[in-house]
Design a protein around this motif. Structure first.
Motif, PDB file in Angstrom:
ATOM      1  N   MET A 412       0.422  -1.089   0.433  1.00 28.97           N
ATOM      2  CA  MET A 412       0.311   0.538  -0.149  1.00 28.97           C
ATOM      3  C   MET A 412       1.026   1.491  -0.021  1.00 28.97           C
ATOM      4  N   ALA A 413       2.153   1.202   0.840  1.00 23.12           N
ATOM      5  CA  ALA A 413       2.907   2.056   0.636  1.00 23.12           C
ATOM      6  C   ALA A 413       3.315   2.373  -0.517  1.00 23.12           C
ATOM      7  N   PHE A 414       3.815   1.743  -1.963  1.00 22.75           N
ATOM      8  CA  PHE A 414       4.369   1.581  -2.650  1.00 22.75           C
ATOM      9  C   PHE A 414       3.227   2.243  -3.971  1.00 22.75           C
ATOM     10  N   ASN A 419       7.844   4.288  -4.890  1.00 23.15           N
ATOM     11  CA  ASN A 419       9.543   4.565  -4.040  1.00 23.15           C
ATOM     12  C   ASN A 419      10.087   5.703  -3.945  1.00 23.15           C
ATOM     13  N   GLN A 420      10.156   5.424  -2.265  1.00 24.98           N
ATOM     14  CA  GLN A 420      10.642   6.751  -1.790  1.00 24.98           C
ATOM     15  C   GLN A 420      11.753   6.481  -0.912  1.00 24.98           C
ATOM     16  N   SER A 421      12.617   4.987  -1.388  1.00 26.98           N
ATOM     17  CA  SER A 421      13.963   4.790  -1.239  1.00 26.98           C
ATOM     18  C   SER A 421      14.101   4.361   0.629  1.00 26.98           C
ATOM     19  N   TYR A 427       7.038   4.571   6.207  1.00 30.18           N
ATOM     20  CA  TYR A 427       5.947   5.742   5.582  1.00 30.18           C
ATOM     21  C   TYR A 427       4.948   4.454   5.967  1.00 30.18           C
ATOM     22  N   GLN A 428       6.124   3.025   6.375  1.00 31.65           N
ATOM     23  CA  GLN A 428       5.222   1.611   6.451  1.00 31.65           C
ATOM     24  C   GLN A 428       5.322   1.652   8.046  1.00 31.65           C
ATOM     25  N   LEU A 429       5.731   1.542   8.380  1.00 30.26           N
ATOM     26  CA  LEU A 429       5.243   1.750  10.383  1.00 30.26           C
ATOM     27  C   LEU A 429       4.562   2.893  10.206  1.00 30.26           C
ATOM     28  N   ALA A 430       4.246   3.899   9.958  1.00 30.58           N
ATOM     29  CA  ALA A 430       2.629   4.812   9.826  1.00 30.58           C
ATOM     30  C   ALA A 430       1.819   4.337   9.959  1.00 30.58           C
ATOM     31  N   PRO A 476       1.405  10.998   7.392  1.00 30.70           N
ATOM     32  CA  PRO A 476       0.577  10.811   5.563  1.00 30.70           C
ATOM     33  C   PRO A 476      -0.753   9.976   5.296  1.00 30.70           C
ATOM     34  N   TRP A 477      -1.222   9.398   6.136  1.00 32.44           N
ATOM     35  CA  TRP A 477      -2.003   8.091   6.120  1.00 32.44           C
ATOM     36  C   TRP A 477      -2.920   8.614   6.569  1.00 32.44           C
TER      37      TRP A 477
END
Length: 489
Positions: A412-414, A419-421, A427-430, A476-477
């Motif tokens: 879902m982050a992608f 791809n934010q390196s 962002y995934q932890l968020a 961010p979500w």
């Protein structure tokens, strides 16, 4: 013998010594009971066992804690939908029809959504990728992200003793870390570090640098209470305007993103009431000594003299070998003892079966493929994986024995941000927190793989209370978490 291997052997020796002392204490208690000696003699081994238990408990409490973290929410005006991007690529004039068609197919197959972001300089026709543009992009990402971090944590910039900034492709002078310390007027003694050229694995490497600084100076140096780790990728300098297919992939995948984390050190036996997570394990593996691996992903000029980042065709095999070596390093540190025993027994049985029925030589293989693999679901409850396209994420998750649920945050982050390196891991932890899934005591595994090649992992344990999805209103979500995972009503 390298330092990491030496530390691992010392840790194993300390564990073995502790187990031996515990065995001797239990044996002494048993002998006192069998030979009916004076009851006071039982106090000696009992005291020794209590001392051993106390020391092991205080040792586990010591270490690095994550106070809080923040992720950039790019402004809406920087959004680049797929249709707009493809039209943009056609209007630029530097790409031929074949290159545009190639990038169109790659983007469509990757699973990227319609709400990713480009820096302002790449929205221009033609795109501008000057040094000044890169500096402007850096300021536009670093400052809002750090402002959010200091506001969320309540820790002022003057309390920070170390700043570590990781950015692969952009390394200005003064450095990005100096830019941060100058903007916030941090104290003269602040320690500033800038990391470059590490790709998607740089975030964990930055945490490792901050950990070393805090461990070395946290208890002694004045003002070394906190360290800030900032992870970003300046997309402006990664833009490629040539026709080499191997270099066009970065245009397809990489998007704007930035994350910042606030770390602090705790003395043995001390707690950090304001911390969210405790660092359980950190491992870094690289295969740079192998020439094939080293040359699998490099920044270089093409035949026309245009600089871009090349991704070789053998990168998949290199990544598999790298991940196998990395799991061999990390597994013993994060797998529970019962899973180690289960995996060892299953592996021995499989190898014996192979030798008996398939005549496999004793030295064949690496012991990590074929019939058995560790169950990494026993090591962590939540996973943050390299954000390299949905097909690649699913392939990596399958190799680790993870299902769609465990790979959901990466997928879902992608889809949402591209791809934010190395920032993708935060962002995934968020995402996990915004879903309200992280409970007290849960472990989160962040795995980053980048150029070098290198694989780095950080495993965090939740020490604060359970996450509340309703409280995730400033991340961010915040405005879109209800729409994910995609396809779910």
């Amino acid at each position: 013998m390298d330092v990491a291997h030496k530390d691992h052997l010392l840790a194993l020796a300390r564990r073995a010594l502790g187990a031996a002392v515990l065995f001797l204490c239990l044996l002494a208690e048993l002998l006192v009971f069998l030979f009916r000696r004076h009851a006071a003699l039982q106090l000696v081994p009992a005291s020794a066992m209590l001392l051993l238990l106390w020391r092991s408990t205080t040792t586990r409490r010591a270490g690095i804690h994550l106070v809080d973290f923040a992720c950039l929410s790019p402004p809406r005006r920087l959004r680049i939908p797929t249709a707009a991007l493809l039209e943009h690529l056609r209007l630029i004039g530097c790409f031929d029809a074949g290159s545009v068609e190639f990038m169109s197919k790659v983007i469509e197959a990757s699973g990227m959504g319609e709400e990713t972001y480009f820096p302002a300089s790449l929205h221009l026709i033609p795109p501008s990728s000057t040094h000044a543009d890169a500096l402007a992009e850096a300021r536009a990402m670093l400052v809002p992200t750090l402002d959010a971090l200091f506001a969320r944590s309540g820790v002022p910039p003057c309390a920070v003793g170390a700043v570590v900034v990781s950015c692969s492709g952009f390394c200005p002078a003064p450095s990005l870390a100096s830019m941060v310390t100058s903007h916030y007027h941090m104290r003269d003694g602040v320690m500033a570090y800038s990391l470059s050229g590490m790709g998607c694995a740089a975030g964990v490497a930055a945490v490792d640098v901050a950990r070393g600084v805090l461990a070395a100076h946290g208890g002694d140096a004045v003002g070394m209470g906190y360290a800030v780790v900032v992870t970003a990728e300046i997309v402006t300098v990664g833009w490629y305007g040539g026709r080499d297919r191997g270099k066009l992939l970065l245009n397809c995948f990489f998007r704007t993103g930035c994350a910042a984390a606030l770390l602090t050190a705790a003395r043995a036996g001390a707690a950090v009431p304001s911390a969210k997570y405790r660092l359980v394990a950190l491992a870094r593996t690289n295969t740079t000594a192998d020439d094939r691996s080293y040359a699998s992903a490099v920044r270089e000029e093409d035949a026309e003299g245009i600089t871009g980042f090349s991704i070789g065709r053998g990168l998949g095999a290199v990544a598999r070998e790298l991940l196998r070596a990395h799991l061999h390093d990390l597994g013993p540190a994060i797998l529970p003892w019962h899973e180690k025993l289960r995996y060892t027994a299953a592996l021995l049985l499989y190898r014996r079966w192979q030798r008996r029925f398939m005549k496999l030589p004793n030295d064949a293989g690496d012991g990590g493929d074929g019939g058995s693999r560790p169950n990494f679901l026993t090591a962590a409850s939540h996973f943050c994986l390299p954000s390299s396209g949905m097909p690649m994420i699913r392939r990596l998750a399958d190799g680790l024995g993870l299902g769609e649920r465990e790979a959901e945050a990466a997928l879902m982050a992608f889809h949402r941000f591209g791809n934010q390196s190395a920032a993708s891991l935060w962002y995934q932890l968020a995402y996990h927190e915004a879903k309200g899934r992280v409970r007290r005591g849960d472990r989160v595994w962040q795995l980053g793989m980048g150029s070098g090649p290198k694989a780095n992992s950080a495993v965090w344990e939740r020490v604060a209370g359970d996450t509340d999805a309703a409280a995730a209103v400033d991340g961010p979500w915040a405005d879109c978490i209800h729409r994910f995972p995609i396809g779910e009503s």
